[in-house]
Design a protein around this motif. Structure first.
Motif, PDB file in Angstrom:
ATOM      1  N   ASP A  37      -4.899   3.212   7.088  1.00 33.24           N
ATOM      2  CA  ASP A  37      -5.762   2.310   6.312  1.00 33.24           C
ATOM      3  C   ASP A  37      -5.389   0.845   6.515  1.00 33.24           C
ATOM      4  N   THR A  38      -4.100   0.579   6.765  1.00 30.62           N
ATOM      5  CA  THR A  38      -3.691  -0.795   7.079  1.00 30.62           C
ATOM      6  C   THR A  38      -4.293  -1.238   8.404  1.00 30.62           C
ATOM      7  N   LYS A  39      -4.304  -0.322   9.369  1.00 31.49           N
ATOM      8  CA  LYS A  39      -4.916  -0.648  10.663  1.00 31.49           C
ATOM      9  C   LYS A  39      -6.413  -0.925  10.497  1.00 31.49           C
ATOM     10  N   LEU A  40      -7.075  -0.144   9.670  1.00 33.23           N
ATOM     11  CA  LEU A  40      -8.497  -0.382   9.402  1.00 33.23           C
ATOM     12  C   LEU A  40      -8.694  -1.746   8.740  1.00 33.23           C
ATOM     13  N   PHE A  41      -7.868  -2.052   7.767  1.00 33.46           N
ATOM     14  CA  PHE A  41      -7.958  -3.335   7.068  1.00 33.46           C
ATOM     15  C   PHE A  41      -7.788  -4.509   8.030  1.00 33.46           C
ATOM     16  N   LEU A  42      -6.799  -4.427   8.919  1.00 35.20           N
ATOM     17  CA  LEU A  42      -6.552  -5.514   9.867  1.00 35.20           C
ATOM     18  C   LEU A  42      -7.710  -5.683  10.847  1.00 35.20           C
ATOM     19  N   SER A  43      -8.297  -4.572  11.273  1.00 38.75           N
ATOM     20  CA  SER A  43      -9.440  -4.647  12.190  1.00 38.75           C
ATOM     21  C   SER A  43     -10.634  -5.316  11.525  1.00 38.75           C
TER      22      SER A  43
ATOM     23  N   ILE B 221     -10.695   9.149  10.242  1.00 39.67           N
ATOM     24  CA  ILE B 221     -11.908   8.335  10.110  1.00 39.67           C
ATOM     25  C   ILE B 221     -11.529   6.863   9.992  1.00 39.67           C
ATOM     26  N   SER B 222     -10.435   6.565   9.308  1.00 40.34           N
ATOM     27  CA  SER B 222      -9.963   5.181   9.228  1.00 40.34           C
ATOM     28  C   SER B 222      -9.608   4.653  10.619  1.00 40.34           C
ATOM     29  N   LEU B 223      -8.927   5.482  11.425  1.00 40.47           N
ATOM     30  CA  LEU B 223      -8.574   5.067  12.781  1.00 40.47           C
ATOM     31  C   LEU B 223      -9.821   4.886  13.651  1.00 40.47           C
ATOM     32  N   ALA B 224     -10.771   5.813  13.528  1.00 42.33           N
ATOM     33  CA  ALA B 224     -12.014   5.710  14.307  1.00 42.33           C
ATOM     34  C   ALA B 224     -12.797   4.465  13.904  1.00 42.33           C
ATOM     35  N   SER B 225     -12.879   4.195  12.591  1.00 41.69           N
ATOM     36  CA  SER B 225     -13.607   3.017  12.109  1.00 41.69           C
ATOM     37  C   SER B 225     -12.911   1.729  12.539  1.00 41.69           C
ATOM     38  N   SER B 226     -11.577   1.777  12.596  1.00 44.13           N
ATOM     39  CA  SER B 226     -10.814   0.617  13.068  1.00 44.13           C
ATOM     40  C   SER B 226     -11.145   0.309  14.530  1.00 44.13           C
ATOM     41  N   SER B 227     -11.192   1.350  15.352  1.00 45.47           N
ATOM     42  CA  SER B 227     -11.532   1.158  16.765  1.00 45.47           C
ATOM     43  C   SER B 227     -12.951   0.622  16.926  1.00 45.47           C
TER      44      SER B 227
ATOM     45  N   MET C 288       0.829  -1.206   0.000  1.00 46.35           N
ATOM     46  CA  MET C 288       0.000   0.000   0.000  1.00 46.35           C
ATOM     47  C   MET C 288       0.868   1.262   0.000  1.00 46.35           C
ATOM     48  N   PHE C 289       1.867   1.281   0.891  1.00 44.99           N
ATOM     49  CA  PHE C 289       2.711   2.469   0.987  1.00 44.99           C
ATOM     50  C   PHE C 289       3.474   2.715  -0.307  1.00 44.99           C
ATOM     51  N   SER C 290       3.950   1.649  -0.954  1.00 39.67           N
ATOM     52  CA  SER C 290       4.716   1.834  -2.194  1.00 39.67           C
ATOM     53  C   SER C 290       3.861   2.500  -3.271  1.00 39.67           C
ATOM     54  N   CYS C 291       2.592   2.105  -3.385  1.00 40.68           N
ATOM     55  CA  CYS C 291       1.691   2.727  -4.366  1.00 40.68           C
ATOM     56  C   CYS C 291       1.476   4.207  -4.046  1.00 40.68           C
ATOM     57  N   ARG C 292       1.233   4.482  -2.787  1.00 37.37           N
ATOM     58  CA  ARG C 292       0.954   5.870  -2.399  1.00 37.37           C
ATOM     59  C   ARG C 292       2.203   6.744  -2.439  1.00 37.37           C
ATOM     60  N   LEU C 293       3.365   6.147  -2.148  1.00 35.50           N
ATOM     61  CA  LEU C 293       4.612   6.899  -2.255  1.00 35.50           C
ATOM     62  C   LEU C 293       4.880   7.292  -3.701  1.00 35.50           C
ATOM     63  N   LEU C 294       4.657   6.370  -4.623  1.00 34.52           N
ATOM     64  CA  LEU C 294       4.818   6.694  -6.044  1.00 34.52           C
ATOM     65  C   LEU C 294       3.888   7.832  -6.443  1.00 34.52           C
ATOM     66  N   GLY C 295       2.666   7.811  -5.904  1.00 36.22           N
ATOM     67  CA  GLY C 295       1.736   8.901  -6.177  1.00 36.22           C
ATOM     68  C   GLY C 295       2.227  10.220  -5.599  1.00 36.22           C
ATOM     69  N   ALA C 296       2.750  10.179  -4.378  1.00 38.03           N
ATOM     70  CA  ALA C 296       3.237  11.400  -3.721  1.00 38.03           C
ATOM     71  C   ALA C 296       4.380  12.043  -4.494  1.00 38.03           C
ATOM     72  N   LEU C 297       5.205  11.230  -5.123  1.00 39.87           N
ATOM     73  CA  LEU C 297       6.378  11.743  -5.836  1.00 39.87           C
ATOM     74  C   LEU C 297       6.088  12.103  -7.287  1.00 39.87           C
TER      75      LEU C 297
END
Length: 575
Positions: free
Chosen positions: A100-106, A148-154, A1-10
């Motif tokens: 978002d990874t934390k949300l996915f794992l939850s 919101i991802s963190l709140a939804s994860s909780s 996930m981070f690799s995709c978003r890092l490519l987008g950021a750059l």
């Protein structure tokens, strides 16, 4: 996930001029003492939060020592401010990936999906065009998206009741995340707190929620109000101001900045999420149907409660579709929920197919299990093979078609200025392309600030923060200083316009259908650098929307994004 978003950021360009002038420019001002200023930062209106800006300034200052250590290994072309720009975008991409990874794992712990469903959901979260765009954007809606991802994860952990944390700590974390998102980020996310509050009432009393909300609000509001008072010179809550302005029209009218049809977000989300957006829309129905055939009472309860959490994206889309003024960034806050609900809908559809297939078949249980497995696998692979190429095509189109402004503004610092002119204030200007200016983080060398020249745009242009001393207090005084020329009616103030002949450099674009002045054809102007830029108005669908190899250059029309030099001020290049 981070690799995709890092490519987008750059690589992905800034897609909204509000991101530049309302957030990157005030951030530049807070770090370097100069930058563009919009009317929303006028103490009279106070629609934007300096607390939000300072949070990101702290990230930049924390990253700077590490970048200094890495500087010997980096390209000399990356100047200090531009390096900070990309470092912050990469940091934002990293933080959004963590959330978002934390949300996915939850959610995975809650539903125990099979391998295909898990991989599919992760791909939706990682490769959705909209999430790549939003993850590194310096926007309150992107900031709220992470919270919101963190709140939804909780909440998902709370519903699961198998989390390592106590129920009260999950409640407090959910409420604190939503309080930060609404007060310091995007105030409209308070709408998403309603379904969350309904779910929390299944576990806690109303008084417990009120006490937790008061505690969270005090934690956020105490430093926030102090910083807003420091920068505006008065007690003000920008999150309240922006709601009053956008919803109730207090102090102005947001429709002055454009209106769209009711289906605007449906079309936009289809473009940014392609095949998974219809799956997202199906999620409430698929979840209800799946819950209706579930025999395990505990699992059925989890399904219905998760429906309340993850279908809040539908409420969000409906609410903003009802407002006349629409912008893509308004929907960023629920992008992870869209991707996640699409993945859950696909999993539900697989279960429904398996159930009805087994009900109508006379085959043995082993045969049914095998056929069900093959059907599930085929469905997920088909969706993935549709989703991934379309998402990649859209991302490539954006990078190849619209990044010319980054590369052209990169060249400004490399323009040679004779020693005899270095003490003279030289003007760097932009006309009709003002809204694609990537911020003063790209302006270095002999150039200090960007000025505007007249174009056919007749709305209100940004001004400049008052010149301040190098001290932090000087910047506070500059922020508090009122500019009487600002207005909330989008009326142009011509005092901010420069004469083109007074500009030493000018950034412009040449297009086939252009009705503005052609400065590149005027005597006294010389092209220093140019890049092709996709001319959307003169190109056709689907070639202007998706990158199709071997057809992108042939089927599209391109403008010329150019950097011009005034040879009456700077010496002409040697031929």
């Amino acid at each position: 996930m981070f690799s995709c978003r890092l490519l987008g950021a750059l690589n992905v360009p800034i897609l909204d001029c509000d991101e530049v002038f309302n957030y990157w420019e005030p951030l530049h001002f807070s770090l370097f003492g100069r930058g563009s200023r919009t009317w929303e930062y006028s103490p009279r209106f106070a629609l934007r939060s300096y607390f939000y800006i300072f949070l990101h300034a702290a990230l930049v200052m924390a990253a700077e020592p590490f970048l200094h250590l890495l500087s010997p290994f980096l390209s000399k072309h990356l100047m200090r401010k531009k390096l900070l720009f990309y470092a912050l975008r990469a940091t934002l991409a990293c933080l959004s990936s963590v959330c978002d990874t934390k949300l996915f794992l939850s959610v995975r712990r809650l539903h125990h999906p099979n391998t295909f469903s898990s991989v599919t959901v992760m791909l939706f979260l990682s490769c959705s065009t909209g999430l790549v765009f939003a993850s590194s954007a310096l926007l309150p809606s992107s900031f709220a998206m992470c919270l919101i991802s963190l709140a939804s994860s909780s909440l998902a952990d709370l519903v699961n009741r198998e989390a390592l944390h106590s129920e009260s700590s999950l409640r407090d974390r959910t409420i604190l995340c939503m309080a930060i998102a609404a007060l310091a980020g995007w105030p409209f996310v308070a709408l998403l707190a309603l379904p969350m509050a309904i779910l929390l009432l299944h576990f806690f009393t109303f008084n417990e929620l009120i006490l937790s909300s008061i505690k969270a609000s005090l934690i956020v509001l105490t430093p926030m109000l102090l910083i807003e008072y420091l920068m505006y010179g008065k007690f003000v809550l920008p999150s309240l101001q922006i709601v009053l302005y956008n919803v109730l029209g207090v102090g102005g009218d947001s429709t002055l900045y454009g209106t769209e049809e009711w289906w605007f977000y449906l079309a936009n989300l289809t473009l940014n999420f392609n095949v998974i957006f219809p799956l997202c829309l199906l999620f409430p129905l698929s979840r209800l149907l799946t819950a209706s055939i579930e025999k395990n009472a505990k699992m059925k309860d989890k399904m219905l409660k998760s429906l309340l959490v993850f279908s809040s994206a539908h409420l969000w889309i409906f609410f903003f579709s009802c407002l006349a003024h629409k912008e893509e960034r308004f929907i960023f806050a629920v992008y992870p929920l869209i991707a996640l609900s699409a993945g859950l809908a696909l999993s539900d559809i697989s279960l429904l197919f398996s159930h009805f297939f087994s009900s109508a078949s006379n085959a043995s249980s082993n045969q049914l299990l095998f056929r069900s497995f093959r059907l599930d696998k085929l469905l997920h692979i088909s969706i993935i093979f549709l989703f991934l190429p379309v998402s990649c095509s859209r991302l490539l189109l954006t990078v190849k078609g619209f990044t010319a402004p980054f590369r052209v503004w990169d060249q400004v610092a490399s323009v040679e200025v004779p020693p005899s002119l270095t003490s003279r204030p030289l003007k760097l200007c932009v006309g009709k392309e003002w809204y694609r200016f990537p911020s003063h983080f790209f302006v270095e060398g002999n150039w200090t600030s960007v000025r505007f020249i007249r174009s056919k745009f007749d709305g209100q242009l940004p001004g400049l923060f008052s010149e301040s001393s190098g001290s932090w207090w000087g910047r506070v005084e500059a922020a508090r200083r009122e500019d009487e020329t600002f207005n909330s009616r989008n009326v142009q103030d011509t005092s901010r316009l420069e004469r083109s002949e007074d500009c030493a450099l000018l950034v412009d674009m040449v297009a086939a259908h252009q009705q503005e002045e052609h400065y590149e054809e005027k005597k006294g102007w010389e092209i220093v650098y140019e890049e092709p830029f996709l001319d959307v108005a003169s190109s056709r669908f689907p070639f202007k929307t998706f990158y199709l190899p071997w057809m992108f250059a042939r089927k599209n029309t391109f403008g010329r994004y150019i950097l011009l030099k005034n040879v009456n001020i700077l010496p002409a290049s040697r031929r």
